[in-house]
Scaffold this motif. Structure first.
Motif, PDB file in Angstrom:
ATOM      1  N   HIS A  18       7.062   2.999  -7.108  1.00  0.00           N
ATOM      2  CA  HIS A  18       6.154   3.949  -6.462  1.00  0.00           C
ATOM      3  C   HIS A  18       4.935   3.204  -5.902  1.00  0.00           C
ATOM      4  O   HIS A  18       4.280   2.459  -6.603  1.00  0.00           O
ATOM      5  N   GLY A  19       4.650   3.403  -4.621  1.00  0.00           N
ATOM      6  CA  GLY A  19       3.487   2.805  -3.978  1.00  0.00           C
ATOM      7  C   GLY A  19       3.742   1.442  -3.345  1.00  0.00           C
ATOM      8  O   GLY A  19       2.865   0.903  -2.667  1.00  0.00           O
ATOM      9  N   LEU A  20       4.921   0.861  -3.545  1.00  0.00           N
ATOM     10  CA  LEU A  20       5.206  -0.471  -3.021  1.00  0.00           C
ATOM     11  C   LEU A  20       5.435  -0.477  -1.513  1.00  0.00           C
ATOM     12  O   LEU A  20       4.935  -1.357  -0.806  1.00  0.00           O
ATOM     13  N   ILE A  21       6.152   0.490  -0.988  1.00  0.00           N
ATOM     14  CA  ILE A  21       6.531   0.489   0.429  1.00  0.00           C
ATOM     15  C   ILE A  21       5.305   0.502   1.357  1.00  0.00           C
ATOM     16  O   ILE A  21       5.258  -0.272   2.315  1.00  0.00           O
ATOM     17  N   PRO A  22       4.274   1.328   1.115  1.00  0.00           N
ATOM     18  CA  PRO A  22       3.102   1.267   2.005  1.00  0.00           C
ATOM     19  C   PRO A  22       2.442  -0.116   2.019  1.00  0.00           C
ATOM     20  O   PRO A  22       1.984  -0.569   3.072  1.00  0.00           O
ATOM     21  N   ILE A  23       2.425  -0.793   0.890  1.00  0.00           N
ATOM     22  CA  ILE A  23       1.852  -2.142   0.826  1.00  0.00           C
ATOM     23  C   ILE A  23       2.700  -3.105   1.649  1.00  0.00           C
ATOM     24  O   ILE A  23       2.176  -3.909   2.420  1.00  0.00           O
ATOM     25  N   LEU A  24       4.017  -3.011   1.509  1.00  0.00           N
ATOM     26  CA  LEU A  24       4.902  -3.897   2.268  1.00  0.00           C
ATOM     27  C   LEU A  24       4.814  -3.612   3.769  1.00  0.00           C
ATOM     28  O   LEU A  24       4.891  -4.528   4.586  1.00  0.00           O
ATOM     29  N   GLU A  25       4.622  -2.348   4.140  1.00  0.00           N
ATOM     30  CA  GLU A  25       4.471  -2.007   5.554  1.00  0.00           C
ATOM     31  C   GLU A  25       3.198  -2.618   6.139  1.00  0.00           C
ATOM     32  O   GLU A  25       3.175  -3.026   7.301  1.00  0.00           O
ATOM     33  N   ARG A  26       2.132  -2.683   5.349  1.00  0.00           N
ATOM     34  CA  ARG A  26       0.911  -3.348   5.815  1.00  0.00           C
ATOM     35  C   ARG A  26       1.098  -4.866   5.846  1.00  0.00           C
ATOM     36  O   ARG A  26       0.572  -5.542   6.732  1.00  0.00           O
ATOM     37  N   LEU A  27       1.863  -5.389   4.911  1.00  0.00           N
ATOM     38  CA  LEU A  27       2.091  -6.836   4.842  1.00  0.00           C
ATOM     39  C   LEU A  27       2.857  -7.340   6.072  1.00  0.00           C
ATOM     40  O   LEU A  27       2.506  -8.383   6.622  1.00  0.00           O
ATOM     41  N   ARG A  86      -2.077 -18.891   1.700  1.00  0.00           N
ATOM     42  CA  ARG A  86      -2.267 -17.942   2.795  1.00  0.00           C
ATOM     43  C   ARG A  86      -1.497 -16.655   2.553  1.00  0.00           C
ATOM     44  O   ARG A  86      -1.958 -15.574   2.867  1.00  0.00           O
ATOM     45  N   LEU A  87      -0.288 -16.777   1.971  1.00  0.00           N
ATOM     46  CA  LEU A  87       0.499 -15.587   1.660  1.00  0.00           C
ATOM     47  C   LEU A  87      -0.195 -14.761   0.583  1.00  0.00           C
ATOM     48  O   LEU A  87      -0.219 -13.535   0.657  1.00  0.00           O
ATOM     49  N   GLU A  88      -0.776 -15.424  -0.410  1.00  0.00           N
ATOM     50  CA  GLU A  88      -1.513 -14.699  -1.456  1.00  0.00           C
ATOM     51  C   GLU A  88      -2.683 -13.924  -0.844  1.00  0.00           C
ATOM     52  O   GLU A  88      -2.953 -12.791  -1.236  1.00  0.00           O
ATOM     53  N   GLU A  89      -3.362 -14.527   0.128  1.00  0.00           N
ATOM     54  CA  GLU A  89      -4.449 -13.828   0.820  1.00  0.00           C
ATOM     55  C   GLU A  89      -3.914 -12.615   1.589  1.00  0.00           C
ATOM     56  O   GLU A  89      -4.534 -11.550   1.582  1.00  0.00           O
ATOM     57  N   ALA A  90      -2.773 -12.779   2.250  1.00  0.00           N
ATOM     58  CA  ALA A  90      -2.166 -11.678   3.006  1.00  0.00           C
ATOM     59  C   ALA A  90      -1.765 -10.530   2.078  1.00  0.00           C
ATOM     60  O   ALA A  90      -1.963  -9.357   2.403  1.00  0.00           O
ATOM     61  N   ILE A  91      -1.221 -10.866   0.912  1.00  0.00           N
ATOM     62  CA  ILE A  91      -0.840  -9.842  -0.063  1.00  0.00           C
ATOM     63  C   ILE A  91      -2.070  -9.114  -0.580  1.00  0.00           C
ATOM     64  O   ILE A  91      -2.092  -7.888  -0.671  1.00  0.00           O
ATOM     65  N   ALA A  92      -3.128  -9.871  -0.899  1.00  0.00           N
ATOM     66  CA  ALA A  92      -4.364  -9.261  -1.385  1.00  0.00           C
ATOM     67  C   ALA A  92      -4.947  -8.308  -0.326  1.00  0.00           C
ATOM     68  O   ALA A  92      -5.397  -7.209  -0.655  1.00  0.00           O
ATOM     69  N   PHE A  93      -4.896  -8.703   0.930  1.00  0.00           N
ATOM     70  CA  PHE A  93      -5.388  -7.861   2.013  1.00  0.00           C
ATOM     71  C   PHE A  93      -4.569  -6.585   2.135  1.00  0.00           C
ATOM     72  O   PHE A  93      -5.094  -5.478   2.278  1.00  0.00           O
ATOM     73  N   ALA A  94      -3.235  -6.709   2.035  1.00  0.00           N
ATOM     74  CA  ALA A  94      -2.350  -5.548   2.139  1.00  0.00           C
ATOM     75  C   ALA A  94      -2.551  -4.597   0.957  1.00  0.00           C
ATOM     76  O   ALA A  94      -2.448  -3.382   1.111  1.00  0.00           O
ATOM     77  N   MET A  95      -2.855  -5.118  -0.209  1.00  0.00           N
ATOM     78  CA  MET A  95      -3.030  -4.272  -1.397  1.00  0.00           C
ATOM     79  C   MET A  95      -4.411  -3.603  -1.416  1.00  0.00           C
ATOM     80  O   MET A  95      -4.562  -2.554  -2.027  1.00  0.00           O
ATOM     81  N   LYS A  96      -5.406  -4.175  -0.754  1.00  0.00           N
ATOM     82  CA  LYS A  96      -6.756  -3.613  -0.746  1.00  0.00           C
ATOM     83  C   LYS A  96      -6.811  -2.234  -0.142  1.00  0.00           C
ATOM     84  O   LYS A  96      -7.598  -1.407  -0.554  1.00  0.00           O
ATOM     85  N   LYS A  97      -5.971  -1.968   0.837  1.00  0.00           N
ATOM     86  CA  LYS A  97      -6.042  -0.708   1.566  1.00  0.00           C
ATOM     87  C   LYS A  97      -5.272   0.419   0.899  1.00  0.00           C
ATOM     88  O   LYS A  97      -5.185   1.499   1.425  1.00  0.00           O
ATOM     89  N   SER A  98      -4.686   0.158  -0.270  1.00  0.00           N
ATOM     90  CA  SER A  98      -3.895   1.215  -0.917  1.00  0.00           C
ATOM     91  C   SER A  98      -4.759   2.160  -1.698  1.00  0.00           C
ATOM     92  O   SER A  98      -5.896   1.957  -1.974  1.00  0.00           O
TER      93      SER A  98
END
Length: 98
Positions: A18-27, A86-98
């Motif tokens: 639950h909640g993973l798909i919106p994060i992956l869509e931002r990623l 850089r990928l860790e930064e991208a993941i952190a950015f994608a998770m911030k907006k949830s």
């Protein structure tokens, strides 16, 4: 200069944490991310009260990440030309907006 193309989210499974798909869509909208594939779901003994997504191991062409929420865990395969930091930064950015 051409606009970078958006990555692709692969839907191999009918169930996801639950909640993973919106994060992956931002990623996948971030530069350098080519393909994101959620994988196998499993159960773990430990409990994670909040959704986490962290890089696990390098794979050919990218990284395997682990998503955890509650007692559920799901593999996520990320094909990218980004380095791990850089990928860790991208993941952190994608998770911030949830």
């Amino acid at each position: 200069m051409a606009k970078p193309t958006e990555g692709r989210l692969v839907w191999n499974h009918s169930t996801h944490i639950h909640g993973l798909i919106p994060i992956l869509e931002r990623l996948i909208k971030q530069d350098g991310i080519q393909t994101v594939t959620p994988g196998q779901i499993g159960r773990v003994k430990g409990h994670s009260p909040h959704l986490q997504l962290r890089i696990s191991v390098p794979i050919r062409g990218g990284f395997k990440a682990i998503a955890r929420h509650g007692k559920t865990v799901q593999e996520v395969f990320i094909l990218t030309n980004l380095e791990q930091s850089r990928l860790e930064e991208a993941i952190a950015f994608a998770m911030k907006k949830s």
